[in-house]
Design a protein around this motif. Structure first.
Motif, PDB file in Angstrom:
ATOM      1  N   VAL A 178      18.845   4.909 -10.615  1.00 55.74           N
ATOM      2  CA  VAL A 178      18.031   4.261 -11.660  1.00 55.74           C
ATOM      3  C   VAL A 178      17.223   3.083 -11.134  1.00 55.74           C
ATOM      4  CG1 VAL A 178      19.169   4.947 -13.808  1.00 55.74           C
ATOM      5  CG2 VAL A 178      20.150   3.117 -12.464  1.00 55.74           C
ATOM      6  N   ILE A 179      17.833   2.244 -10.309  1.00 52.92           N
ATOM      7  CA  ILE A 179      17.114   1.054  -9.852  1.00 52.92           C
ATOM      8  C   ILE A 179      16.015   1.436  -8.871  1.00 52.92           C
ATOM      9  CG2 ILE A 179      17.364  -1.091  -8.526  1.00 52.92           C
ATOM     10  CD1 ILE A 179      20.013  -1.496 -10.021  1.00 52.92           C
ATOM     11  N   GLY A 180      16.323   2.372  -7.950  1.00 56.98           N
ATOM     12  CA  GLY A 180      15.306   2.830  -6.997  1.00 56.98           C
ATOM     13  C   GLY A 180      14.113   3.439  -7.696  1.00 56.98           C
ATOM     14  N   LEU A 181      14.395   4.268  -8.703  1.00 55.91           N
ATOM     15  CA  LEU A 181      13.289   4.921  -9.427  1.00 55.91           C
ATOM     16  C   LEU A 181      12.497   3.919 -10.265  1.00 55.91           C
ATOM     17  CD1 LEU A 181      14.365   8.416 -10.780  1.00 55.91           C
ATOM     18  CD2 LEU A 181      13.024   7.816  -8.798  1.00 55.91           C
ATOM     19  N   GLU A 182      13.231   3.013 -10.931  1.00 53.38           N
ATOM     20  CA  GLU A 182      12.548   2.027 -11.778  1.00 53.38           C
ATOM     21  C   GLU A 182      11.597   1.180 -10.930  1.00 53.38           C
ATOM     22  OE1 GLU A 182      15.114  -1.058 -13.305  1.00 53.38           O
ATOM     23  OE2 GLU A 182      13.891  -1.302 -15.096  1.00 53.38           O
ATOM     24  N   LEU A 183      12.130   0.650  -9.822  1.00 49.40           N
ATOM     25  CA  LEU A 183      11.307  -0.196  -8.956  1.00 49.40           C
ATOM     26  C   LEU A 183      10.149   0.605  -8.358  1.00 49.40           C
ATOM     27  CD1 LEU A 183      13.839  -2.267  -6.870  1.00 49.40           C
ATOM     28  CD2 LEU A 183      11.913  -3.155  -8.178  1.00 49.40           C
ATOM     29  N   GLY A 184      10.486   1.783  -7.808  1.00 50.21           N
ATOM     30  CA  GLY A 184       9.475   2.596  -7.146  1.00 50.21           C
ATOM     31  C   GLY A 184       8.348   2.970  -8.088  1.00 50.21           C
ATOM     32  N   MET A 185       8.699   3.380  -9.294  1.00 53.42           N
ATOM     33  CA  MET A 185       7.663   3.853 -10.222  1.00 53.42           C
ATOM     34  C   MET A 185       6.814   2.712 -10.764  1.00 53.42           C
ATOM     35  SD  MET A 185       9.896   6.896 -11.869  1.00 53.42           S
ATOM     36  CE  MET A 185       8.768   8.051 -12.608  1.00 53.42           C
ATOM     37  N   VAL A 186       7.398   1.505 -10.833  1.00 52.72           N
ATOM     38  CA  VAL A 186       6.582   0.347 -11.230  1.00 52.72           C
ATOM     39  C   VAL A 186       5.527   0.093 -10.155  1.00 52.72           C
ATOM     40  CG1 VAL A 186       6.594  -2.171 -11.517  1.00 52.72           C
ATOM     41  CG2 VAL A 186       8.266  -0.774 -12.740  1.00 52.72           C
ATOM     42  N   TYR A 187       5.966   0.069  -8.882  1.00 49.47           N
ATOM     43  CA  TYR A 187       4.991  -0.168  -7.807  1.00 49.47           C
ATOM     44  C   TYR A 187       3.987   0.980  -7.695  1.00 49.47           C
ATOM     45  CZ  TYR A 187       7.081  -4.513  -6.316  1.00 49.47           C
ATOM     46  OH  TYR A 187       7.507  -5.817  -6.287  1.00 49.47           O
ATOM     47  N   GLN A 188       4.464   2.204  -7.976  1.00 49.13           N
ATOM     48  CA  GLN A 188       3.539   3.353  -7.959  1.00 49.13           C
ATOM     49  C   GLN A 188       2.454   3.148  -9.029  1.00 49.13           C
ATOM     50  OE1 GLN A 188       4.959   7.049  -9.610  1.00 49.13           O
ATOM     51  NE2 GLN A 188       4.081   8.216  -7.917  1.00 49.13           N
ATOM     52  N   ALA A 189       2.891   2.706 -10.217  1.00 46.37           N
ATOM     53  CA  ALA A 189       1.923   2.477 -11.299  1.00 46.37           C
ATOM     54  C   ALA A 189       0.950   1.354 -10.936  1.00 46.37           C
ATOM     55  CB  ALA A 189       2.661   2.145 -12.592  1.00 46.37           C
ATOM     56  N   LEU A 190       1.414   0.425 -10.075  1.00 45.64           N
ATOM     57  CA  LEU A 190       0.532  -0.684  -9.669  1.00 45.64           C
ATOM     58  C   LEU A 190      -0.330  -0.323  -8.456  1.00 45.64           C
ATOM     59  CD1 LEU A 190       3.094  -3.623 -10.086  1.00 45.64           C
ATOM     60  CD2 LEU A 190       1.111  -3.143 -11.538  1.00 45.64           C
ATOM     61  N   GLN A 226       1.576   3.863  -2.754  1.00 42.89           N
ATOM     62  CA  GLN A 226       1.899   5.274  -2.481  1.00 42.89           C
ATOM     63  C   GLN A 226       3.414   5.313  -2.267  1.00 42.89           C
ATOM     64  OE1 GLN A 226      -0.338   6.986   0.812  1.00 42.89           O
ATOM     65  NE2 GLN A 226       1.355   8.407   1.143  1.00 42.89           N
ATOM     66  N   LEU A 227       4.116   6.073  -3.099  1.00 39.93           N
ATOM     67  CA  LEU A 227       5.587   5.981  -3.145  1.00 39.93           C
ATOM     68  C   LEU A 227       6.268   7.180  -2.489  1.00 39.93           C
ATOM     69  CD1 LEU A 227       8.219   4.691  -4.359  1.00 39.93           C
ATOM     70  CD2 LEU A 227       7.776   6.056  -6.419  1.00 39.93           C
ATOM     71  N   THR A 228       7.265   6.881  -1.646  1.00 34.17           N
ATOM     72  CA  THR A 228       8.151   7.918  -1.107  1.00 34.17           C
ATOM     73  C   THR A 228       9.570   7.509  -1.450  1.00 34.17           C
ATOM     74  OG1 THR A 228       6.656   8.275   0.756  1.00 34.17           O
ATOM     75  CG2 THR A 228       8.901   9.125   0.994  1.00 34.17           C
ATOM     76  N   ILE A 229      10.353   8.428  -2.044  1.00 31.50           N
ATOM     77  CA  ILE A 229      11.751   8.133  -2.356  1.00 31.50           C
ATOM     78  C   ILE A 229      12.631   9.017  -1.478  1.00 31.50           C
ATOM     79  CG2 ILE A 229      13.557   8.231  -4.123  1.00 31.50           C
ATOM     80  CD1 ILE A 229      11.425   7.576  -6.193  1.00 31.50           C
ATOM     81  N   VAL A 230      13.622   8.415  -0.831  1.00 26.43           N
ATOM     82  CA  VAL A 230      14.567   9.164  -0.007  1.00 26.43           C
ATOM     83  C   VAL A 230      15.908   9.160  -0.727  1.00 26.43           C
ATOM     84  CG1 VAL A 230      15.730   9.261   2.238  1.00 26.43           C
ATOM     85  CG2 VAL A 230      13.377   8.413   2.089  1.00 26.43           C
ATOM     86  N   GLU A 231      16.464  10.367  -1.011  1.00 21.50           N
ATOM     87  CA  GLU A 231      17.718  10.454  -1.758  1.00 21.50           C
ATOM     88  C   GLU A 231      18.704  11.365  -1.023  1.00 21.50           C
ATOM     89  OE1 GLU A 231      19.494   9.192  -4.235  1.00 21.50           O
ATOM     90  OE2 GLU A 231      20.924  10.820  -3.958  1.00 21.50           O
ATOM     91  N   LEU A 232      19.936  10.914  -0.934  1.00 19.58           N
ATOM     92  CA  LEU A 232      20.978  11.616  -0.188  1.00 19.58           C
ATOM     93  C   LEU A 232      21.388  12.937  -0.839  1.00 19.58           C
ATOM     94  CD1 LEU A 232      23.090  11.102   2.143  1.00 19.58           C
ATOM     95  CD2 LEU A 232      24.522  10.029   0.423  1.00 19.58           C
ATOM     96  N   GLY A 245       0.837  -1.196   0.000  1.00 16.96           N
ATOM     97  CA  GLY A 245       0.000   0.000   0.000  1.00 16.96           C
ATOM     98  C   GLY A 245       0.876   1.253   0.000  1.00 16.96           C
ATOM     99  N   ARG A 246       1.927   1.225   0.839  1.00 18.66           N
ATOM    100  CA  ARG A 246       2.876   2.344   0.901  1.00 18.66           C
ATOM    101  C   ARG A 246       4.274   1.762   0.773  1.00 18.66           C
ATOM    102  NH1 ARG A 246       1.746   5.201   6.339  1.00 18.66           N
ATOM    103  NH2 ARG A 246       3.273   6.683   5.564  1.00 18.66           N
ATOM    104  N   LEU A 247       5.122   2.463   0.004  1.00 19.46           N
ATOM    105  CA  LEU A 247       6.474   1.957  -0.234  1.00 19.46           C
ATOM    106  C   LEU A 247       7.475   3.098  -0.089  1.00 19.46           C
ATOM    107  CD1 LEU A 247       8.260  -0.432  -1.388  1.00 19.46           C
ATOM    108  CD2 LEU A 247       7.868   0.553  -3.635  1.00 19.46           C
ATOM    109  N   VAL A 248       8.506   2.882   0.745  1.00 18.98           N
ATOM    110  CA  VAL A 248       9.596   3.853   0.854  1.00 18.98           C
ATOM    111  C   VAL A 248      10.811   3.236   0.169  1.00 18.98           C
ATOM    112  CG1 VAL A 248      11.128   5.120   2.404  1.00 18.98           C
ATOM    113  CG2 VAL A 248       8.747   4.741   3.047  1.00 18.98           C
ATOM    114  N   VAL A 249      11.381   3.948  -0.801  1.00 17.69           N
ATOM    115  CA  VAL A 249      12.588   3.485  -1.482  1.00 17.69           C
ATOM    116  C   VAL A 249      13.745   4.369  -1.038  1.00 17.69           C
ATOM    117  CG1 VAL A 249      13.735   3.206  -3.723  1.00 17.69           C
ATOM    118  CG2 VAL A 249      11.322   2.632  -3.499  1.00 17.69           C
ATOM    119  N   ILE A 250      14.787   3.777  -0.488  1.00 21.80           N
ATOM    120  CA  ILE A 250      15.969   4.544  -0.101  1.00 21.80           C
ATOM    121  C   ILE A 250      16.941   4.479  -1.271  1.00 21.80           C
ATOM    122  CG2 ILE A 250      17.784   4.891   1.611  1.00 21.80           C
ATOM    123  CD1 ILE A 250      16.156   3.161   3.543  1.00 21.80           C
ATOM    124  N   GLY A 251      17.204   5.617  -1.886  1.00 21.14           N
ATOM    125  CA  GLY A 251      18.097   5.664  -3.048  1.00 21.14           C
ATOM    126  C   GLY A 251      17.323   6.038  -4.298  1.00 21.14           C
ATOM    127  N   GLY A 252      17.537   7.260  -4.783  1.00 21.82           N
ATOM    128  CA  GLY A 252      16.829   7.735  -5.976  1.00 21.82           C
ATOM    129  C   GLY A 252      17.656   7.605  -7.234  1.00 21.82           C
TER     130      GLY A 252
END
Ligand SMILES: Cc1cc2nc3c(=O)[nH]c(=O)nc-3n(C[C@H](O)[C@H](O)[C@H](O)COP(=O)(O)OP(=O)(O)OC[C@H]3O[C@@H](n4cnc5c(N)ncnc54)[C@H](O)[C@@H]3O)c2cc1C
Length: 128
Positions: free
Chosen positions: A88-100, A103-109, A79-86
């Motif tokens: 290519v892989i973090g964004l690819e994975l996160g945006m796939v789950y967002q499309a499915l 609710q996506l939160t990305i944390v980037e250093l 339902g909610r997903l936090v991805v640590i690391g923005g």
């Protein structure tokens, strides 16, 4: 299939877990428990892949903290997903789950998504 290809091309394929026992010797343990030692004439290339950097908590501390490899085979859409690391892989994975539906939160250093990549795709992904 690879076995046939490799033998035709002078490659020997050995199935097993490799462990360096000296600078020029590799012990290979097969699934049946047997082991053999291979001696290198010139050198050994280690190409065993990489592991996800652990961010303070290890996977055993928090079962819901997983690496990118595990994230491709979740059995349920979170339902909610936090991805640590923005990157290519973090964004690819996160945006796939967002499309499915997640609710996506990305944390980037750093101060941008996709650090090191052209600004245009960074800006487009930040907008989403
Ligand atoms: C979710 C995700 C998406 C990705 N998307 C892309 C992408 O779109 N494009 C891209 O270019 N890259 C992508 N990557 C990265 C890509 O998968 C890796 O960079 C690539 O697989 C690394 O290749 P490698 O040969 O170094 O390691 P690996 O592919 O991990 O291969 C290492 C091999 O060594 C074996 N091994 C490990 N230890 C031992 C041992 N002791 N003895 C014997 N064998 C051993 C393993 O079983 C494995 O088969 C992605 C990665 C992830 C996790």
């Amino acid at each position: 299939m690879f076995a046939a290809y490799s033998s035709r091309n002078g490659v020997t394929l050995i199935e097993g877990y490799g462990k360096l026992v000296s600078a020029n010797q590799l012990e290979v343990k097969a699934a049946d428990g047997s082991s053999r030692t291979i001696e290198a004439q010139k050198g050994i290339v280690v190409a065993t892949g990489s592991a996800t950097i652990q961010v303070r908590a290890s996977n055993s501390d928090y079962q819901q903290v997983i690496g990118a490899r595990e994230a491709v085979s979740l059995h349920q859409i979170p339902g909610r997903l936090v991805v640590i690391g923005g990157g290519v892989i973090g964004l690819e994975l996160g945006m796939v789950y967002q499309a499915l539906g997640s609710q996506l939160t990305i944390v980037e250093l750093t101060n941008t998504l996709l650090p090191g990549i052209d600004l245009m795709p960074c800006e487009l992904s930040s907008e989403r």
